[in-house]
Design an enzyme around this catalytic site. Structure first.
Site, mmCIF file in Angstrom:
data_model
loop_
_atom_site.group_PDB
_atom_site.id
_atom_site.type_symbol
_atom_site.label_atom_id
_atom_site.label_comp_id
_atom_site.label_asym_id
_atom_site.label_seq_id
_atom_site.Cartn_x
_atom_site.Cartn_y
_atom_site.Cartn_z
ATOM 1 N N LYS A 167 0.904 -1.516 -0.038
ATOM 2 C CA LYS A 167 -0.107 0.020 0.217
ATOM 3 C C LYS A 167 0.810 1.214 -0.097
ATOM 4 C CE LYS A 167 -3.855 -2.138 -0.023
ATOM 5 N NZ LYS A 167 -4.730 -1.758 -1.292
ATOM 6 N N GLU A 247 -10.739 -1.870 -10.123
ATOM 7 C CA GLU A 247 -11.475 -2.614 -8.867
ATOM 8 C C GLU A 247 -12.762 -1.824 -8.460
ATOM 9 O OE1 GLU A 247 -8.085 -2.302 -6.052
ATOM 10 O OE2 GLU A 247 -9.791 -2.117 -4.493
ATOM 11 N N ASP A 270 -13.179 -7.012 -10.334
ATOM 12 C CA ASP A 270 -13.388 -7.864 -9.215
ATOM 13 C C ASP A 270 -14.885 -8.604 -9.499
ATOM 14 O OD1 ASP A 270 -14.823 -9.061 -6.954
ATOM 15 O OD2 ASP A 270 -12.799 -7.743 -5.701
ATOM 16 N N HIS A 297 -9.184 -8.592 -9.407
ATOM 17 C CA HIS A 297 -9.040 -8.030 -7.957
ATOM 18 C C HIS A 297 -9.662 -9.053 -7.097
ATOM 19 C CE1 HIS A 297 -10.790 -5.623 -4.401
ATOM 20 N NE2 HIS A 297 -9.381 -5.250 -4.455
ATOM 21 N N GLU A 330 -4.258 -12.032 -7.517
ATOM 22 C CA GLU A 330 -4.260 -11.297 -6.004
ATOM 23 C C GLU A 330 -4.469 -12.453 -5.119
ATOM 24 O OE1 GLU A 330 -6.539 -8.042 -5.674
ATOM 25 O OE2 GLU A 330 -5.039 -7.551 -3.957
HETATM 26 MG MG MG Z 1 -6.206 -2.225 -5.106
#
Ligand code: MG
Length: 379
Positions: A167, A247, A270, A297, A330
């Site tokens: 992040k 996403e 997603d 995602h 992911e």
């Molecule tokens: Mg993200």
């Protein structure tokens, strides 16, 4: 075969340790699962990404009655029925996420009824596993971030990951410092991505990209607002780092300008939000048409993760070549009891790879005791 019942479960669990990202801090984990039952005894599971109770209500109070009595294997017809009935109020967001959950559950039933894993129904060859990347390095916790991140990097390497995503979003200076810490801890051979969760304006995102280019960053995810396609393009033009996003995007109609304008190098729908498997297939067709990579995602429960895996297993490597790079999906590393404590059997992680189930459908068997423990609300 006819749909006889639809249940929605709004799940909630407190976290042992809060964690944060560029937008807010989490103290509880939430998810919304859907279970569709049929007169043939076959049942299917789906999941919606986003606020769990409103999504549960959208499923049971709004969409659910439209599906009772319908054949769940008619996935294309049912998707369009639900979308047509909600387009006046929700072309993006919560209602599309609710459709996603119902669509995934219908595909689960369809592949269970056919006696094959979902990825086979979607056209994939027999496939055992897919390499994945760790999503971690969230903010917060008792330690200084430098120390926490160093320790986290060692854990991911130990788990066999060869790619990780961290992040960012604390400001250019702090982000650049922390990216340096993580790159140092990982060493040069491991793929490193950064994710700002749309914390920045284009100028700031560009400043950060330029500062961290020397750390060999594989992609910069959601550098700017999902509403700012020109901002995405500005970031892309200004850096050698690939740009990822999607996403927060919904349906083929939402993805089309993002893909046509090549605003991202990696599109990240997603499956639990973008419209489910049915719509994911259309988004994937567009991504292929516009020559853009696609990797889902995935941040949900075992059901959402399994849906992403089956879907992705049926996508070709891109671009096709003898030396095409491996696909990479992911694998969220934050505390998530809905993934680790609610599945009796199904998908399995080992040494940086997700292993697909061999049973029919999504292949995930839900632990009903755990489900009951986490279900704050069901109807
Ligand atoms: Mg993200």
């Amino acid at each position: 075969m006819k749909i006889t019942g639809i249940r929605a479960y709004a799940l909630e669990a407190p976290l042992a340790q809060n964690f944060g990202f560029s937008q807010w801090e989490y103290s509880r984990r939430r998810a919304m699962l859907v279970e569709i039952s049929t007169d043939s005894g076959v049942t299917g599971w789906g999941e919606a990404y986003g606020p769990s109770k409103p999504a549960a209500s959208a499923v049971t109070d709004f969409f659910g009655p439209m599906l009772i009595g319908r054949d769940p294997r008619d996935t294309e017809a049912l998707w369009h029925l639900l979308f047509a009935r909600s387009i006046d109020y929700g072309q993006k967001g919560l209602l599309v996420a609710a459709i996603s959950a119902l669509d995934i559950a219908c595909w689960d039933i369809k592949s269970r009824a056919a006696g094959v894993p979902l990825y086979r129904l979607l056209g994939a060859a027999e496939t055992a596993s897919i390499p994945c990347y760790a999503t971690g390095f969230y903010f917060g916790g008792p330690d200084p971030l430098e120390r926490k991140f160093e320790r986290e990097a060692a854990i991911y390497l130990d788990r066999g990951f060869r790619a990780v995503k961290m992040k960012v979003g604390l400001g250019v200076e702090r982000d650049a410092e922390l990216v340096g810490v993580v790159r140092q801890a990982l060493g040069p051979g491991v793929r490193l991505m950064i994710d700002a969760n749309h914390a920045y304006d284009p100028a700031t995102a560009i400043a950060l990209a330029r500062r961290v280019e020397r750390h060999d960053i594989f992609w910069f995810e959601e550098p700017v607002s999902p509403l700012d396609i020109d901002g995405y393009l500005a970031v892309k033009r200004a850096t050698t780092i690939r740009v990822a996003g999607g996403e927060c995007e919904y349906t083929r109609f939402g993805f089309e300008p993002l893909l046509r304008r090549r605003a991202v190098d990696y599109a990240q729908p997603d499956l639990c939000a973008c419209g489910g498997i049915s719509e994911g297939l259309k988004i994937a067709a567009l991504a292929s048409t516009y020559n853009v990579h696609l990797t889902p995602h995935a941040w949900g429960s075992a059901i959402g993760q399994a849906a992403a895996l089956h879907f992705y297993a049926a996508r070709p490597r891109h671009p096709g070549s003898l030396t095409a790079e491996d696909k990479m999906i992911e694998c969220d590393q934050t505390e998530n009891p809905f993934r680790t404590e609610m599945m009796l059997s199904g998908i399995r992680f080992d040494r940086g790879e997700w292993f697909l189930p061999i049973g029919p459908g999504l292949g995930v068997e839900i632990d009903r005791d755990a489900l009951g423990r986490f279900a704050e609300y069901q109807k």
